[in-house]
Design an enzyme around this catalytic site. Structure first.
Site, PDB file in Angstrom:
ATOM      1  CG  LEU A  13      -1.730  -7.189  -0.402  1.00 32.73           C
ATOM      2  CD1 LEU A  13      -2.396  -5.920   0.511  1.00 32.73           C
ATOM      3  CD2 LEU A  13      -1.151  -8.382   0.109  1.00 32.73           C
ATOM      4  N   GLY A  33       0.894  -1.149  -0.429  1.00 29.99           N
ATOM      5  CA  GLY A  33      -0.253   0.081  -0.247  1.00 29.99           C
ATOM      6  C   GLY A  33       0.884   0.930  -0.234  1.00 29.99           C
ATOM      7  CG  ASN A  70       0.119   0.909   4.991  1.00 24.10           C
ATOM      8  OD1 ASN A  70      -0.059   1.677   6.054  1.00 24.10           O
ATOM      9  ND2 ASN A  70       0.304   1.237   4.114  1.00 24.10           N
ATOM     10  CE1 TYR A  84     -18.638  -7.700   5.633  1.00 19.51           C
ATOM     11  CE2 TYR A  84     -20.390  -5.706   4.424  1.00 19.51           C
ATOM     12  CZ  TYR A  84     -19.300  -5.956   5.176  1.00 19.51           C
ATOM     13  OH  TYR A  84     -17.811  -5.151   4.637  1.00 19.51           O
ATOM     14  CB  SER A 109      -3.061   5.847  -0.902  1.00 15.97           C
ATOM     15  OG  SER A 109      -4.256   6.806  -0.136  1.00 15.97           O
ATOM     16  N   GLY A 110      -1.659   7.830   1.698  1.00 14.12           N
ATOM     17  CA  GLY A 110      -1.597   8.017   2.685  1.00 14.12           C
ATOM     18  C   GLY A 110      -0.583   7.445   3.773  1.00 14.12           C
TER      19      GLY A 110
HETATM   20  N1  LIG Z   1      -6.758   5.633   8.571  1.00 11.43           N
HETATM   21  C1  LIG Z   1      -6.497   5.220   9.842  1.00 11.43           C
HETATM   22  O1  LIG Z   1      -7.753   6.527  10.066  1.00 11.43           O
HETATM   23  C2  LIG Z   1      -6.270   4.313  10.079  1.00 11.43           C
HETATM   24  C3  LIG Z   1      -7.071   3.629  11.515  1.00 11.43           C
HETATM   25  C4  LIG Z   1      -6.333   2.825  12.089  1.00 11.43           C
HETATM   26  C5  LIG Z   1      -5.794   1.564  11.074  1.00 11.43           C
HETATM   27  N2  LIG Z   1      -5.992   2.099   9.489  1.00 11.43           N
HETATM   28  C6  LIG Z   1      -5.132   1.448   8.632  1.00 11.43           C
HETATM   29  O2  LIG Z   1      -3.892   2.314   8.252  1.00 11.43           O
HETATM   30  C7  LIG Z   1      -3.430   0.790   7.126  1.00 11.43           C
HETATM   31  C8  LIG Z   1      -3.263   2.138   6.032  1.00 11.43           C
HETATM   32  O3  LIG Z   1      -4.520   2.355   5.847  1.00 11.43           O
HETATM   33  P1  LIG Z   1      -4.150   4.644   5.357  1.00 11.43           P
HETATM   34  O4  LIG Z   1      -5.237   5.184   6.570  1.00 11.43           O
HETATM   35  O5  LIG Z   1      -3.476   4.719   4.662  1.00 11.43           O
HETATM   36  O6  LIG Z   1      -5.818   4.322   3.649  1.00 11.43           O
HETATM   37  P2  LIG Z   1      -5.604   4.239   2.130  1.00 11.43           P
HETATM   38  O7  LIG Z   1      -4.834   5.577   2.681  1.00 11.43           O
HETATM   39  O8  LIG Z   1      -7.146   4.193   2.108  1.00 11.43           O
HETATM   40  O9  LIG Z   1      -4.401   3.514   2.021  1.00 11.43           O
HETATM   41  C9  LIG Z   1      -4.604   2.235   1.879  1.00 11.43           C
HETATM   42  C10 LIG Z   1      -3.898   1.613   0.846  1.00 11.43           C
HETATM   43  O10 LIG Z   1      -4.806  -0.099   0.637  1.00 11.43           O
HETATM   44  C11 LIG Z   1      -4.271  -0.556  -0.629  1.00 11.43           C
HETATM   45  N3  LIG Z   1      -5.099  -1.690  -0.717  1.00 11.43           N
HETATM   46  C12 LIG Z   1      -6.302  -1.806  -0.394  1.00 11.43           C
HETATM   47  N4  LIG Z   1      -6.878  -2.950  -0.738  1.00 11.43           N
HETATM   48  C13 LIG Z   1      -5.505  -2.846  -1.305  1.00 11.43           C
HETATM   49  C14 LIG Z   1      -5.709  -4.592  -2.153  1.00 11.43           C
HETATM   50  N5  LIG Z   1      -6.831  -5.657  -2.586  1.00 11.43           N
HETATM   51  N6  LIG Z   1      -4.629  -4.581  -2.698  1.00 11.43           N
HETATM   52  C15 LIG Z   1      -3.731  -3.715  -3.043  1.00 11.43           C
HETATM   53  N7  LIG Z   1      -3.466  -2.697  -2.365  1.00 11.43           N
HETATM   54  C16 LIG Z   1      -4.824  -2.707  -1.366  1.00 11.43           C
HETATM   55  C17 LIG Z   1      -4.079   0.927  -0.735  1.00 11.43           C
HETATM   56  O11 LIG Z   1      -4.490   0.970  -2.789  1.00 11.43           O
HETATM   57  P3  LIG Z   1      -5.355   1.631  -3.150  1.00 11.43           P
HETATM   58  O12 LIG Z   1      -4.550   3.204  -3.240  1.00 11.43           O
HETATM   59  O13 LIG Z   1      -5.451   1.139  -4.893  1.00 11.43           O
HETATM   60  O14 LIG Z   1      -7.049   1.600  -3.252  1.00 11.43           O
HETATM   61  C18 LIG Z   1      -3.663   1.727  -0.552  1.00 11.43           C
HETATM   62  O15 LIG Z   1      -2.548   1.713  -0.903  1.00 11.43           O
HETATM   63  C19 LIG Z   1      -4.507   0.517   6.860  1.00 11.43           C
HETATM   64  O16 LIG Z   1      -4.183  -1.109   7.552  1.00 11.43           O
HETATM   65  C20 LIG Z   1      -5.628   0.794   7.803  1.00 11.43           C
HETATM   66  O17 LIG Z   1      -5.874  -0.073   8.230  1.00 11.43           O
HETATM   67  C21 LIG Z   1      -6.165   3.071   9.299  1.00 11.43           C
END
Ligand SMILES: NC(=O)c1ccc[n+]([C@@H]2O[C@H](COP(=O)([O-])OP(=O)(O)OC[C@H]3O[C@@H](n4cnc5c(N)ncnc54)[C@H](OP(=O)(O)O)[C@@H]3O)[C@@H](O)[C@H]2O)c1
Length: 309
Positions: free
Chosen positions: A88, A39, A114, A184, A42-43
């Site tokens: 993934l 990942g 991540n 669900y 992004s983010g």
């Molecule tokens: N943001 C929060 O408040 C928060 C809080 C708790 C935990 N987290 C955890 O932090 C981690 C990073 O999240 P983030 O906040 O940075 O979110 P994000 O900006 O949406 O980034 C998520 C990343 O995961 C990738 N991804 C999603 N589905 C995928 C797949 N099937 N195969 C490969 N890559 C995939 C996305 O790719 P695409 O851009 O192509 O979709 C993106 O690069 C996650 O595990 C999330 O659960 C976040």
């Protein structure tokens, strides 16, 4: 830094809620080290990749496609970068990613799991398994267990979970409903995938015991990223945008805990732990259940064994 960050105190290691990924790597040289990060486009992943490279590391950054990973890699400077595809929710893509890393001969100092998706409003599946559980847990399980041969002897596995693991079903994992047919709810299944992240790190740490390798899970904080895209409508997005700077972590703060666990020398002493704000924290009680962690490992292996070649 948000107002809230400014008010929070630091933890025992001198880092805390308001620490950024740059703070936790200040003064470190990561030249000669290699990190694989899912990942990366992004983010939190994008920021983690940027800071690891800023400190001189080689980052193998994965995204759903190689083009997405390469585009992300072009936004950062320093160190070096290998873009790879790793979708993934696609077993073939994960296997190809594992094969590409092995063929490269690279040795990984850390793997950061991540990537993730959150709170899908409607039931979606991959290979008959609910999609959040598959993407967040099963896909990373396949990737990481496939790459153990490439992990250095003191390599680290860092699994990004969430405080939302608290919304997992009673007992942690509902093994009789992994496909969601018996009911669900987006948040419950997100929580289940995130408690699975913690249990996976715990069982991996148990398997690493007696070696120099470590495995830990973490909650990054609450940060406005693309993660909320399936739950936000224009109104909630607007409100989130207004409140965010005051109450949420920034992306650099959100990337700090995983960067600390992957790269800081002091983090080598931790394994099988759950971290928040760059320090050990206490997850929900069933996230520490060693029996449950073993069962999840076995059941995940069975899911993986049933995937089409
Ligand atoms: N943001 C929060 O408040 C928060 C809080 C708790 C935990 N987290 C955890 O932090 C981690 C990073 O999240 P983030 O906040 O940075 O979110 P994000 O900006 O949406 O980034 C998520 C990343 O995961 C990738 N991804 C999603 N589905 C995928 C797949 N099937 N195969 C490969 N890559 C995939 C996305 O790719 P695409 O851009 O192509 O979709 C993106 O690069 C996650 O595990 C999330 O659960 C976040």
């Amino acid at each position: 830094m948000s107002l809230y960050s400014a008010l929070k105190s630091k933890g025992p290691n001198g880092f805390g809620y308001g620490s950024t990924a740059e703070d936790v790597t200040a003064g470190l040289s990561l030249a000669g080290k290699t990190f694989l990060l899912t990942g990366c486009n992004s983010g939190l992943g994008l920021e983690t990749m940027r800071v690891l490279r800023l400190r001189g590391a080689h980052v193998v950054g994965t995204a759903r496609t190689e083009a997405k990973a390469a585009e992300a890699g072009n936004t950062a400077a320093g160190g070096s970068f290998t873009p790879l595809a790793c979708e993934l929710a696609d077993a073939g893509s994960i296997r190809a990613c594992v094969a590409a890393v092995k063929a490269s001969g690279l040795r990984l100092d850390a793997i950061l799991a991540n990537a993730g998706i959150m709170a899908l409003p409607k039931l979606e599946k991959a290979y008959g398994v609910e999609l959040q559980f598959f993407t967040n847990h099963v896909g990373h399980f396949m990737l990481i267990t496939g790459l153990l041969d490439a992990l250095t002897d003191d390599g680290r596995v860092v699994v990004t979970s969430s405080g939302a693991h608290g919304s997992a079903p009673r007992g942690g994992i509902d093994f009789h409903n992994l496909g969601g047919e018996r009911g669900y709810r987006g948040w419950t299944f997100y929580g289940q995938s995130k408690i699975a992240n913690i249990l996976f790190a715990k069982e991996l740490a148990r398997r690493f015991a007696g070696t120099g390798r470590t495995a830990n899970a973490l909650h990054p904080g609450v940060i406005q990223t693309n993660l909320g895209r399936s739950m936000l409508n224009p109104v909630t997005s607007f409100l989130f945008g207004l409140a965010g700077p005051f109450v949420l972590k920034s992306i650099p703060e959100g990337a700090a805990t995983q960067t600390y666990l992957a790269a800081h020398p002091d983090a080598a002493k931790w394994s099988g732990e759950y971290f928040a704000d760059c320090n050990p924290a206490r997850p929900r009680r069933d996230a520490t259940n060693a029996e449950l962690a073993r069962r999840l490992w076995d059941e995940t292996e069975a899911i993986v064994a049933d995937l089409p070649a």
